[in-house]
Design a protein around this motif. Structure first.
Motif, PDB file in Angstrom:
ATOM      1  N   ILE A 172       0.833  -1.133  -0.248  1.00 18.32           N
ATOM      2  CA  ILE A 172      -0.090  -0.071  -0.041  1.00 18.32           C
ATOM      3  C   ILE A 172       0.766   1.117  -0.008  1.00 18.32           C
ATOM      4  N   GLY A 173       2.122   1.212   0.678  1.00 17.86           N
ATOM      5  CA  GLY A 173       2.847   2.383   0.580  1.00 17.86           C
ATOM      6  C   GLY A 173       4.211   2.343   0.228  1.00 17.86           C
ATOM      7  N   ASN A 174       4.367   1.060  -0.518  1.00 15.18           N
ATOM      8  CA  ASN A 174       5.732   0.870  -1.446  1.00 15.18           C
ATOM      9  C   ASN A 174       6.995   0.994  -0.309  1.00 15.18           C
ATOM     10  N   GLY A 175       6.689   0.759   0.917  1.00 15.99           N
ATOM     11  CA  GLY A 175       7.823   0.669   1.923  1.00 15.99           C
ATOM     12  C   GLY A 175       7.547   1.764   2.810  1.00 15.99           C
ATOM     13  N   PHE A 176       6.598   2.528   2.645  1.00 14.82           N
ATOM     14  CA  PHE A 176       6.375   3.639   3.584  1.00 14.82           C
ATOM     15  C   PHE A 176       5.564   3.214   4.788  1.00 14.82           C
ATOM     16  N   PRO A 177       5.806   3.446   6.066  1.00  9.60           N
ATOM     17  CA  PRO A 177       4.763   2.771   6.895  1.00  9.60           C
ATOM     18  C   PRO A 177       3.265   3.316   6.926  1.00  9.60           C
ATOM     19  N   LEU A 178       2.513   2.243   6.447  1.00  6.67           N
ATOM     20  CA  LEU A 178       1.208   2.739   6.047  1.00  6.67           C
ATOM     21  C   LEU A 178       0.277   1.411   6.049  1.00  6.67           C
ATOM     22  N   ALA A 179      -0.976   1.316   6.559  1.00  9.60           N
ATOM     23  CA  ALA A 179      -1.775   0.427   6.516  1.00  9.60           C
ATOM     24  C   ALA A 179      -3.025   0.807   6.712  1.00  9.60           C
ATOM     25  N   SER A 228      -0.071   8.463  -4.381  1.00  5.60           N
ATOM     26  CA  SER A 228       0.868   8.535  -5.435  1.00  5.60           C
ATOM     27  C   SER A 228       1.153   6.758  -5.945  1.00  5.60           C
ATOM     28  N   VAL A 229       1.324   6.038  -5.018  1.00  7.72           N
ATOM     29  CA  VAL A 229       1.164   4.557  -5.339  1.00  7.72           C
ATOM     30  C   VAL A 229       0.033   4.006  -6.211  1.00  7.72           C
ATOM     31  N   LEU A 230      -1.184   4.535  -5.891  1.00 15.05           N
ATOM     32  CA  LEU A 230      -2.233   4.084  -6.640  1.00 15.05           C
ATOM     33  C   LEU A 230      -2.095   4.741  -8.050  1.00 15.05           C
ATOM     34  N   ASP A 231      -1.321   5.881  -8.110  1.00 16.60           N
ATOM     35  CA  ASP A 231      -1.269   6.522  -9.409  1.00 16.60           C
ATOM     36  C   ASP A 231      -0.342   5.798 -10.299  1.00 16.60           C
ATOM     37  N   VAL A 232       0.816   5.197  -9.561  1.00 13.01           N
ATOM     38  CA  VAL A 232       1.800   4.526 -10.566  1.00 13.01           C
ATOM     39  C   VAL A 232       1.137   3.000 -10.926  1.00 13.01           C
ATOM     40  N   ILE A 233       0.609   2.489 -10.242  1.00  9.09           N
ATOM     41  CA  ILE A 233      -0.148   1.050 -10.510  1.00  9.09           C
ATOM     42  C   ILE A 233      -0.994   1.317 -11.725  1.00  9.09           C
TER      43      ILE A 233
END
Length: 509
Positions: free
Chosen positions: A349-356, A389-394
């Protein structure tokens, strides 16, 4: 940095050495090892990592021994000191380049230090770091709208947290508060976290501490594993590759193995649970830590119906399978053809950034209003900017499609290796959620011994490919790379694995 030509030369020299050894295998019933043809080179990368300027390797190891708690165990006999990453590549302190086939334990989804994600984070860092949710800030609202739009049905309420353990912890609370019930079901071999609460859900002895009350109200049911389980067949899994087991299933009977496993689940409801008073059932859409285990087709949907008929909710753990990794669907649960009541997510979800996050229906989410509940960092401006931004890239880079196409190619390439090497007992998975199970005997499915597994693993690392390991016995290679990998990367990884396997099969006699 070791040059590409040097890496190729290393592989060819190793190959020549293997050819000079007598062909034999780890057990007498297996056919001789087949020598791989080393044809692929490490794919090019235009990226040049900065020179490492941190403390020496020796100093890092000294600090680790003195100050890092012993539960943090690094991989490999000589742990890698990684200081830089770019897309599917990692670089150690001496400049060596590695193809990352584990993605920071299924966490790097769109690529290490993806430029667009970096820019989004940098822009947010220069705007606003943190307020907590006592004040409004725009990013959490923008992200909540974007994320929930990815879900079907009434799954439109989201609570942001920081890790998969936190997400599953919160899902347990929601389920128990909403239903008023206590009992929760999970599979043996499941992994759902390591907080004192979620440790009860996790059913792998290697991940459990002897704490009182951890399993209060938790029931671990038989894992419906078509490969190592009691029942399994030739077409049980939703995967391009099936087990080597035979079955008598027909279109009329459906999956017999799935039916038998479901009967075992029914037995738990009949004898071990208060009738009509279940809180929830948790299931990973494909088991991760347990070794990329898939269930018989149709089982999860029937299990969800049974849980709901007994007053409970079904929780889909998408910590590893979400965000397009399985290729065919954005969420792993979609492959099971049902809609869960609660979905947990983290890692990619965060590409390595702490996020859930935990996504559920507004009605179930209302249970959190019965008392104050707060998460200091959940949905903070930086995390929300990264998530968007992760959603955008996917979407922009069609990474879900890439997972399907490259992942299917990967699975078929590994299946070809299974035909060549007796120690590959099973190849399974969907998209870029892949497992390769190593055995010493195909008939008995006895796990390959740890020293042999470790040598294959270490040899792959020395040749420039980083695989993960999983399963209770650590004999499953977990392949969950950044979703930006190419077929050239796959060929290099498969050829490297073939070379490493051949070496061990010919040396360990």
């Amino acid at each position: 940095m070791m040059s590409k030509n040097a890496l190729v030369l290393t592989a060819r020299l190793l190959h020549q050495g293997l050819q000079q050894r007598a062909s034999s295998t780890l057990h007498s019933k297996a056919s001789p090892a087949v020598m791989p043809d080393i044809q692929s080179e490490m794919p090019d990368s235009d990226y040049q990592p900065p020179t490492y300027t941190g403390p020496s390797y020796e100093k890092v190891m000294e600090i680790r021994q003195k100050h890092i708690t012993p539960n943090i165990v690094p991989h490999f006999k000589k742990p890698l000191l990684i200081h830089n990453g770019h897309m599917q590549w990692l670089f150690d302190h001496e400049g060596r380049r590695y193809l990352d086939m584990f993605g920071g334990i299924v966490t790097v989804s769109v690529g290490h230090c993806h430029p667009k994600v970096n820019r989004a984070l940098e822009e947010q860092i220069n705007t606003l770091w943190h307020t907590t949710n006592i004040y409004l800030h725009p990013k959490i609202h923008e992200y909540a709208e974007r994320l929930t739009a990815k879900f079907p049905g009434e799954l439109k309420a989201v609570c942001f947290v920081n890790s998969g353990s936190e997400a599953n912890d919160l899902a347990m609370l929601m389920a128990r508060m909403h239903t008023g019930n206590q009992d929760i079901i999970t599979f043996r071999n499941a992994y759902h976290g390591m907080s004192p609460y979620t440790m009860g859900l996790t059913a792998l002895s290697t991940w459990r501490f002897p704490l009182p009350g951890t399993s209060n109200g938790i029931h671990h049911v038989m894992n419906p594993d078509p490969y190592t389980g009691i029942w399994g067949g030739a077409a049980c899994r939703d995967s391009p590759i099936q087990t080597d087991r035979k079955c008598d299933c027909t279109q009329e009977t459906g999956c017999v193995a799935g039916a038998r496993y479901y009967e075992q689940l029914e037995e738990v409801f009949k004898y071990s649970l208060p009738r009509g008073r279940v809180a929830a059932m948790f299931a990973e859409s494909i088991q991760g830590v347990g070794g990329t285990v898939q269930y018989p087709k149709g089982y999860i949907k029937k299990a969800a119906d049974l849980v709901r008929a007994n007053g409970g909710l079904f929780v889909a753990d998408e910590v590893q399978t979400g965000f397009g990794r399985t290729g065919e669907h954005f969420w792993g649960f979609e492959g099971h053809e049902f809609i869960p009541d609660i979905v947990t997510m983290a890692k990619g979800i965060g590409n390595g950034f702490p996020l859930a996050a935990v996504v559920t229906t507004p009605k179930i989410a209302a249970s959190l209003g019965q008392a104050l509940h707060f998460n200091t960092y959940g949905g903070n401006p930086m995390a929300s900017a990264v998530g968007i931004s992760v959603l955008d890239v996917i979407e922009e880079e069609k990474l879900q499609k890439n997972s399907l196409e490259v992942g299917t190619y990967f699975l078929h390439s590994l299946a070809e290796l299974r035909e060549r090497y007796e120690i590959i007992g099973d190849v399974r998975g969907k998209g870029l959620m892949i497992g390769v199970e190593l055995v010493s005997d195909r008939a008995t499915k006895t796990p390959l011994s740890a020293p042999h597994v470790m040598e294959i693993w270490e040899t792959c690392k020395d040749m420039g490919v980083l695989f993960g390991r999983g399963g209770l016995n650590g004999n499953v290679f977990r392949i969950k790379p950044p979703m930006c990998i190419s077929k050239k990367d796959v060929k290099f990884a498969v050829d490297t694995l073939a070379c490493a396997i051949a070496e061990v099969m010919n040396k360990k006699q």
